[in-house]
Design a protein around this motif. Structure first.
Motif, PDB file in Angstrom:
ATOM      1  N   GLY A   1      44.247  39.612  41.409  1.00 20.83           N
ATOM      2  CA  GLY A   1      43.175  38.932  40.701  1.00 20.83           C
ATOM      3  C   GLY A   1      42.664  37.739  41.465  1.00 20.83           C
ATOM      4  O   GLY A   1      41.518  37.350  41.327  1.00 20.83           O
ATOM      5  N   ALA A   2      43.496  37.131  42.286  1.00 15.23           N
ATOM      6  CA  ALA A   2      43.086  35.967  43.054  1.00 15.23           C
ATOM      7  C   ALA A   2      42.420  36.355  44.365  1.00 15.23           C
ATOM      8  O   ALA A   2      42.085  35.507  45.166  1.00 15.23           O
ATOM      9  CB  ALA A   2      44.302  35.090  43.338  1.00 15.23           C
ATOM     10  N   GLY A   3      42.221  37.653  44.608  1.00 15.58           N
ATOM     11  CA  GLY A   3      41.417  38.044  45.754  1.00 15.58           C
ATOM     12  C   GLY A   3      42.170  38.823  46.821  1.00 15.58           C
ATOM     13  O   GLY A   3      41.639  39.051  47.899  1.00 15.58           O
ATOM     14  N   ALA A   4      43.430  39.270  46.556  1.00 16.25           N
ATOM     15  CA  ALA A   4      44.197  39.963  47.586  1.00 16.25           C
ATOM     16  C   ALA A   4      43.806  41.429  47.708  1.00 16.25           C
ATOM     17  O   ALA A   4      44.092  42.062  48.709  1.00 16.25           O
ATOM     18  CB  ALA A   4      45.689  39.841  47.281  1.00 16.25           C
ATOM     19  N   GLY A   5      43.182  42.017  46.709  1.00 11.82           N
ATOM     20  CA  GLY A   5      42.816  43.424  46.768  1.00 11.82           C
ATOM     21  C   GLY A   5      41.836  43.781  45.675  1.00 11.82           C
ATOM     22  O   GLY A   5      41.543  42.981  44.794  1.00 11.82           O
ATOM     23  N   TRP A   6      41.330  45.013  45.739  1.00 12.44           N
ATOM     24  CA  TRP A   6      40.352  45.475  44.759  1.00 12.44           C
ATOM     25  C   TRP A   6      41.027  45.823  43.441  1.00 12.44           C
ATOM     26  O   TRP A   6      42.072  46.472  43.419  1.00 12.44           O
ATOM     27  CB  TRP A   6      39.620  46.697  45.304  1.00 12.44           C
ATOM     28  CG  TRP A   6      38.565  47.220  44.380  1.00 12.44           C
ATOM     29  CD1 TRP A   6      38.641  48.309  43.575  1.00 12.44           C
ATOM     30  CD2 TRP A   6      37.270  46.652  44.162  1.00 12.44           C
ATOM     31  NE1 TRP A   6      37.473  48.472  42.862  1.00 12.44           N
ATOM     32  CE2 TRP A   6      36.615  47.462  43.207  1.00 12.44           C
ATOM     33  CE3 TRP A   6      36.608  45.537  44.671  1.00 12.44           C
ATOM     34  CZ2 TRP A   6      35.320  47.191  42.762  1.00 12.44           C
ATOM     35  CZ3 TRP A   6      35.316  45.277  44.222  1.00 12.44           C
ATOM     36  CH2 TRP A   6      34.690  46.093  43.283  1.00 12.44           C
ATOM     37  N   ASP A   7      40.441  45.401  42.339  1.00 14.41           N
ATOM     38  CA  ASP A   7      40.974  45.679  41.013  1.00 14.41           C
ATOM     39  C   ASP A   7      40.317  46.948  40.471  1.00 14.41           C
ATOM     40  O   ASP A   7      39.117  46.956  40.189  1.00 14.41           O
ATOM     41  CB  ASP A   7      40.683  44.497  40.086  1.00 14.41           C
ATOM     42  CG  ASP A   7      41.271  44.685  38.684  1.00 14.41           C
ATOM     43  OD1 ASP A   7      41.861  45.752  38.427  1.00 14.41           O
ATOM     44  OD2 ASP A   7      41.136  43.758  37.867  1.00 14.41           O
ATOM     45  N   PRO A   8      41.072  48.040  40.316  1.00 15.92           N
ATOM     46  CA  PRO A   8      40.475  49.286  39.814  1.00 15.92           C
ATOM     47  C   PRO A   8      39.978  49.187  38.380  1.00 15.92           C
ATOM     48  O   PRO A   8      39.213  50.048  37.930  1.00 15.92           O
ATOM     49  CB  PRO A   8      41.628  50.302  39.937  1.00 15.92           C
ATOM     50  CG  PRO A   8      42.867  49.464  39.940  1.00 15.92           C
ATOM     51  CD  PRO A   8      42.509  48.178  40.605  1.00 15.92           C
ATOM     52  N   ALA A   9      40.401  48.126  37.661  1.00 16.03           N
ATOM     53  CA  ALA A   9      39.917  47.940  36.285  1.00 16.03           C
ATOM     54  C   ALA A   9      38.500  47.356  36.253  1.00 16.03           C
ATOM     55  O   ALA A   9      37.894  47.271  35.181  1.00 16.03           O
ATOM     56  CB  ALA A   9      40.871  47.038  35.506  1.00 16.03           C
ATOM     57  N   GLY A  10      37.991  46.954  37.420  1.00 16.28           N
ATOM     58  CA  GLY A  10      36.608  46.497  37.491  1.00 16.28           C
ATOM     59  C   GLY A  10      36.449  44.987  37.440  1.00 16.28           C
ATOM     60  O   GLY A  10      37.398  44.236  37.205  1.00 16.28           O
ATOM     61  N   TYR A  11      35.194  44.558  37.644  1.00 13.25           N
ATOM     62  CA  TYR A  11      34.858  43.136  37.739  1.00 13.25           C
ATOM     63  C   TYR A  11      33.696  42.786  36.826  1.00 13.25           C
ATOM     64  O   TYR A  11      32.900  43.641  36.439  1.00 13.25           O
ATOM     65  CB  TYR A  11      34.502  42.778  39.194  1.00 13.25           C
ATOM     66  CG  TYR A  11      35.690  42.826  40.117  1.00 13.25           C
ATOM     67  CD1 TYR A  11      36.418  41.679  40.422  1.00 13.25           C
ATOM     68  CD2 TYR A  11      36.120  44.048  40.650  1.00 13.25           C
ATOM     69  CE1 TYR A  11      37.528  41.734  41.247  1.00 13.25           C
ATOM     70  CE2 TYR A  11      37.235  44.110  41.480  1.00 13.25           C
ATOM     71  CZ  TYR A  11      37.929  42.950  41.772  1.00 13.25           C
ATOM     72  OH  TYR A  11      39.034  43.008  42.572  1.00 13.25           O
ATOM     73  N   LEU A  12      33.625  41.510  36.529  1.00 15.95           N
ATOM     74  CA  LEU A  12      32.564  40.972  35.682  1.00 15.95           C
ATOM     75  C   LEU A  12      31.919  39.796  36.407  1.00 15.95           C
ATOM     76  O   LEU A  12      32.600  38.836  36.786  1.00 15.95           O
ATOM     77  CB  LEU A  12      33.158  40.520  34.349  1.00 15.95           C
ATOM     78  CG  LEU A  12      32.205  39.944  33.304  1.00 15.95           C
ATOM     79  CD1 LEU A  12      31.247  41.011  32.817  1.00 15.95           C
ATOM     80  CD2 LEU A  12      32.996  39.396  32.122  1.00 15.95           C
ATOM     81  N   LEU A  13      30.588  39.856  36.601  1.00 22.88           N
ATOM     82  CA  LEU A  13      29.834  38.806  37.273  1.00 22.88           C
ATOM     83  C   LEU A  13      28.732  38.315  36.340  1.00 22.88           C
ATOM     84  O   LEU A  13      28.160  39.115  35.581  1.00 22.88           O
ATOM     85  CB  LEU A  13      29.177  39.312  38.561  1.00 22.88           C
ATOM     86  CG  LEU A  13      30.002  39.438  39.850  1.00 22.88           C
ATOM     87  CD1 LEU A  13      31.172  40.393  39.679  1.00 22.88           C
ATOM     88  CD2 LEU A  13      29.107  39.904  41.001  1.00 22.88           C
ATOM     89  N   TYR A  14      28.417  37.020  36.415  1.00 25.96           N
ATOM     90  CA  TYR A  14      27.287  36.512  35.641  1.00 25.96           C
ATOM     91  C   TYR A  14      26.753  35.236  36.265  1.00 25.96           C
ATOM     92  O   TYR A  14      27.435  34.580  37.064  1.00 25.96           O
ATOM     93  CB  TYR A  14      27.687  36.263  34.177  1.00 25.96           C
ATOM     94  CG  TYR A  14      28.527  35.027  33.945  1.00 25.96           C
ATOM     95  CD1 TYR A  14      27.933  33.808  33.594  1.00 25.96           C
ATOM     96  CD2 TYR A  14      29.917  35.064  34.051  1.00 25.96           C
ATOM     97  CE1 TYR A  14      28.703  32.673  33.364  1.00 25.96           C
ATOM     98  CE2 TYR A  14      30.684  33.931  33.822  1.00 25.96           C
ATOM     99  CZ  TYR A  14      30.078  32.742  33.487  1.00 25.96           C
ATOM    100  OH  TYR A  14      30.838  31.615  33.270  1.00 25.96           O
ATOM    101  N   CYS A  15      25.538  34.881  35.893  1.00 27.73           N
ATOM    102  CA  CYS A  15      24.933  33.625  36.310  1.00 27.73           C
ATOM    103  C   CYS A  15      25.069  32.614  35.171  1.00 27.73           C
ATOM    104  O   CYS A  15      24.662  32.902  34.043  1.00 27.73           O
ATOM    105  CB  CYS A  15      23.447  33.820  36.636  1.00 27.73           C
ATOM    106  SG  CYS A  15      22.559  32.279  36.983  1.00 27.73           S
ATOM    107  N   PRO A  16      25.621  31.425  35.441  1.00 27.17           N
ATOM    108  CA  PRO A  16      25.733  30.392  34.396  1.00 27.17           C
ATOM    109  C   PRO A  16      24.400  29.665  34.249  1.00 27.17           C
ATOM    110  O   PRO A  16      24.286  28.462  34.494  1.00 27.17           O
ATOM    111  CB  PRO A  16      26.830  29.474  34.955  1.00 27.17           C
ATOM    112  CG  PRO A  16      26.671  29.566  36.434  1.00 27.17           C
ATOM    113  CD  PRO A  16      26.211  30.978  36.721  1.00 27.17           C
TER     114      PRO A  16
END
Length: 388
Positions: free
Chosen positions: A24-39
């Motif tokens: 989760g801190a950036g060592a590998g890809w998370d197969p559960a997916g990601y969430l991105l947004y603009c604040p």
């Protein structure tokens, strides 16, 4: 006999146990997916409300949250435009991992996106109603205007197509619909034009503030301000009295606003049907109310100093006169507002503005640490739910 291999077993076990957190801190890809947004709604106080809701939403749909930088609007001093401040400049990232998987958006774009989410595969997700603002009525307005365009441009980000949705909201009651409609195998990255959260932050998510832990730099600067200029015990106050705020509070006078106005649920209560009345003293306290509240709390805590954070008039002279010079009055106007927030959070008592999300940040932090707070126009606010 336990040799080097035997000694390494506990470390290997620790790595295996912490693997999901470290990924989760950036060592590998998370197969559960990601969430991105603009604040992209409002200044820091509003962005912080939205951040807590977005963190809760990411956990709800079990996706790693790409923590965005804060947007600061520096129009009156360099760089005279939007400034994007990494989350880690103000807060530690590690405490967030105690609640859910996170990675900074900067790390996501630099280390993961080029391989796993390259140009050509970048899909934008938005409500059907939002897409109505586009020329073809089918494109998410990810980069329309400021701050949307500059925010994504800092990452040289363009979106290749849009996926529209309707009939859902970001509340927990739609959890199953989100997971079923957007499985990570088909939708690895959900990128939204705004935060997947409500404003103000929902009552049940307020306690998540405990995971927003100040960075060492902010703590050092804040403590230096307290030690250099203040004498404990001290009362901290937040004055929201600028001209833009007066216009907002006038909605109370003309009846276009009720008890729920911006961040006011923090003091009138979240239940609209049972909400306490929202008064002008609570929204736009005059000097008379400011003096009354200060007199009460300075006496109660036997304060030696008053720390003022204000968007406009600090009333330092009037406050000094009120206490006949026996109480030190400090108004610093620090370079970043986060120093004000820190110092207010550490006060022996805090008096805030019921309607302000800046005050709401301080109030949540103080609630988490069991420190007393009140509002102008409301000396004894009702207790809010504090359990997830």
């Amino acid at each position: 006999m336990a040799g080097p291999a035997g000694a390494a077993r506990p470390l290997l076990l620790l790595v295996l146990l912490l693997g999901p957190l470290l990924s989760g801190a950036g060592a590998g890809w998370d197969p559960a997916g990601y969430l991105l947004y603009c604040p992209c709604m409002g200044r820091f106080g509003n962005q912080a409300d939205h951040f807590l809701g977005s963190l809760a939403f990411a956990k709800m749909v079990n996706r790693t949250l790409a923590v965005p930088p804060w947007i600061e609007y520096r129009y009156h001093r360099p760089p005279y435009t939007n400034l994007h401040v990494p989350y880690k400049d103000y807060f530690k990232l590690a405490p967030l991992l105690e609640y859910h998987r996170v990675i900074t958006l900067e790390d996501f774009m630099e280390k993961l996106a080029p391989v796993h989410w390259p140009p050509g595969k970048r899909v934008a997700y938005c409500f059907e109603a939002a897409a109505q603002r586009s020329a073809d009525k089918r494109t998410c307005p990810m980069k329309d205007g400021n701050p949307f365009g500059p925010f994504w441009d800092q990452f040289a980000m363009d979106f290749d197509r849009s996926e529209l949705f309707g009939g859902v909201s970001f509340s927990a009651s739609y959890k199953d619909q989100w997971i079923q409609r957007f499985p990570p195998s088909e939708h690895p990255v959900l990128a939204f034009p705004g935060a997947p959260a409500q404003f103000p932050v929902q009552e049940e998510y307020r306690p998540l503030h405990r995971y927003m832990v100040w960075s060492d730099e902010i703590v050092d600067k804040g403590e230096a301000s307290i030690n250099s200029f203040l004498v404990r015990p001290y009362v901290g106050i937040h004055l929201r009295v600028g001209s833009d705020w007066k216009n907002a509070c006038n909605m109370l006078k003309d009846g276009t606003a009720g008890s729920h106005l911006m961040a006011s649920p923090q003091c009138v209560g979240y239940d609209r049907n049972a909400a306490a009345p929202l008064t002008m003293d609570m929204c736009l306290p005059g000097l008379k109310e400011i003096k009354r509240a200060l007199k009460l709390w300075v006496k109660k805590v036997d304060a030696n100093a008053v720390y003022v954070a204000s968007d406009s008039e600090p009333y330092t002279h009037e406050i000094q006169q009120l206490f006949k010079g026996k109480v030190k009055v400090v108004y610093l106007q620090p370079e970043v507002a986060q120093i004000d927030l820190y110092v207010l959070g550490q006060a022996d008592h805090f008096i805030g503005n019921c309607v302000s999300s800046f005050t709401a940040f301080v109030k949540r932090e103080r609630d988490v640490h069991g420190r007393p707070s009140s509002f102008f126009g409301m000396d004894h606010p009702p207790k809010l739910r504090d359990e997830l």
